[in-house]
Write a protein that holds these residues in place. Structure first.
Motif, short mmCIF file in Angstrom:
data_model
loop_
_atom_site.label_atom_id
_atom_site.label_comp_id
_atom_site.label_asym_id
_atom_site.label_seq_id
_atom_site.Cartn_x
_atom_site.Cartn_y
_atom_site.Cartn_z
N VAL A 157 21.05 19.76 -37.63
CA VAL A 157 21.00 18.60 -38.54
C VAL A 157 19.70 18.65 -39.34
O VAL A 157 19.71 18.46 -40.57
CB VAL A 157 21.15 17.28 -37.77
N ASP A 158 18.60 18.91 -38.68
CA ASP A 158 17.31 18.97 -39.35
C ASP A 158 17.28 20.07 -40.41
O ASP A 158 16.72 19.89 -41.49
CB ASP A 158 16.20 19.20 -38.32
N ALA A 159 17.91 21.19 -40.12
CA ALA A 159 17.93 22.31 -41.07
C ALA A 159 18.87 22.06 -42.25
O ALA A 159 18.60 22.49 -43.37
CB ALA A 159 18.34 23.59 -40.35
N LEU A 160 19.98 21.35 -42.01
CA LEU A 160 21.00 21.17 -43.05
C LEU A 160 20.83 19.92 -43.90
O LEU A 160 21.19 19.92 -45.07
CB LEU A 160 22.39 21.14 -42.40
N ALA A 161 20.29 18.86 -43.32
CA ALA A 161 20.16 17.59 -44.04
C ALA A 161 18.88 17.58 -44.87
O ALA A 161 17.89 18.23 -44.53
CB ALA A 161 20.15 16.43 -43.05
N ASP A 162 18.92 16.83 -45.96
CA ASP A 162 17.71 16.64 -46.76
C ASP A 162 16.76 15.67 -46.06
O ASP A 162 15.55 15.75 -46.23
CB ASP A 162 18.07 16.13 -48.16
N ASP A 163 17.32 14.75 -45.28
CA ASP A 163 16.52 13.81 -44.51
C ASP A 163 17.40 13.28 -43.39
O ASP A 163 18.63 13.25 -43.51
CB ASP A 163 16.05 12.65 -45.40
N TRP A 164 16.80 12.87 -42.29
CA TRP A 164 17.55 12.26 -41.19
C TRP A 164 16.59 11.45 -40.34
O TRP A 164 15.38 11.61 -40.43
CB TRP A 164 18.31 13.30 -40.37
N GLY A 165 17.16 10.56 -39.53
CA GLY A 165 16.32 9.76 -38.67
C GLY A 165 17.15 8.89 -37.75
O GLY A 165 18.37 9.01 -37.68
N VAL A 166 16.44 8.01 -37.05
CA VAL A 166 17.06 7.11 -36.08
C VAL A 166 16.55 5.70 -36.36
O VAL A 166 15.34 5.52 -36.56
CB VAL A 166 16.70 7.50 -34.64
N THR A 167 17.45 4.73 -36.37
CA THR A 167 17.05 3.33 -36.52
C THR A 167 17.73 2.51 -35.44
O THR A 167 18.88 2.79 -35.07
CB THR A 167 17.43 2.77 -37.91
N PRO A 168 17.06 1.50 -34.90
CA PRO A 168 17.70 0.63 -33.90
C PRO A 168 18.75 -0.25 -34.57
O PRO A 168 18.65 -0.56 -35.76
CB PRO A 168 16.55 -0.20 -33.36
N ARG A 169 19.74 -0.65 -33.81
CA ARG A 169 20.72 -1.61 -34.32
C ARG A 169 20.05 -2.96 -34.39
O ARG A 169 19.42 -3.39 -33.43
CB ARG A 169 21.94 -1.68 -33.41
N PRO A 170 20.17 -3.68 -35.50
CA PRO A 170 19.44 -4.93 -35.66
C PRO A 170 19.91 -6.08 -34.77
O PRO A 170 19.10 -6.86 -34.30
CB PRO A 170 19.62 -5.27 -37.13
N ALA A 171 21.20 -6.18 -34.52
CA ALA A 171 21.70 -7.37 -33.81
C ALA A 171 22.39 -7.05 -32.50
O ALA A 171 23.05 -7.90 -31.93
CB ALA A 171 22.67 -8.13 -34.72
N ALA A 172 22.24 -5.81 -32.03
CA ALA A 172 22.94 -5.42 -30.80
C ALA A 172 22.21 -4.24 -30.18
O ALA A 172 21.40 -3.59 -30.84
CB ALA A 172 24.38 -5.05 -31.12
#
Length: 133
Positions: A100-115
């Motif tokens: 994913v890191d090699a193929l994507a222009d950007d990526w990351g992880v975000t927490p779910r806001p309400a769950a």
């Protein structure tokens, strides 16, 4: 869309992604379709393998803004964050996020806001879509 947190659910999410990209003008065998489908396959496989909570589904969201396509996979397990450390050479798994890191222009992880849970996302700049017959 929601999918069962099973290998079948991950497979269906991957197929949906490929079909949707084809509908959006990126044919099945195009590099854009193959790249985004592979990214989706890795993110959904991780959601099933590492983000699984019994009785809970994972969600897939595809969003296109201009030439930027964003893939989001949300699961309900917040305490298992993705790891991108390279595995030992003889290990059979552990390379998905490196892909994913090699193929994507950007990526990351975000927490779910309400769950509980997290969303792992990847963005890819697509070439101009071609008209399909």
């Amino acid at each position: 869309m929601r999918f069962t947190s099973t290998p079948r659910g991950a497979r269906l999410a991957r197929r949906l992604t490929s079909h949707r990209l084809n509908e959006w003008g990126h044919p099945y065998t195009s590099p854009a379709n193959e790249t985004v489908t592979l990214i989706t396959a890795e993110l959904t496989a991780n959601a099933v393998r590492h983000g699984h909570v019994p009785g809970r589904d994972f969600r897939l969201r595809l969003a296109a803004t201009g030439r930027l396509l964003r893939v989001e996979v949300t699961d309900t397990r917040a305490e298992r964050l993705p790891v991108t450390a390279a595995p030992y050479p003889d290990e059979e798994s552990g390379r998905g996020l490196l892909l994913v890191d090699a193929l994507a222009d950007d990526w990351g992880v975000t927490p779910r806001p309400a769950a509980p849970g997290k969303t792992v996302w990847a963005e890819v700049r697509l070439p101009v879509a071609v008209d399909t017959p």
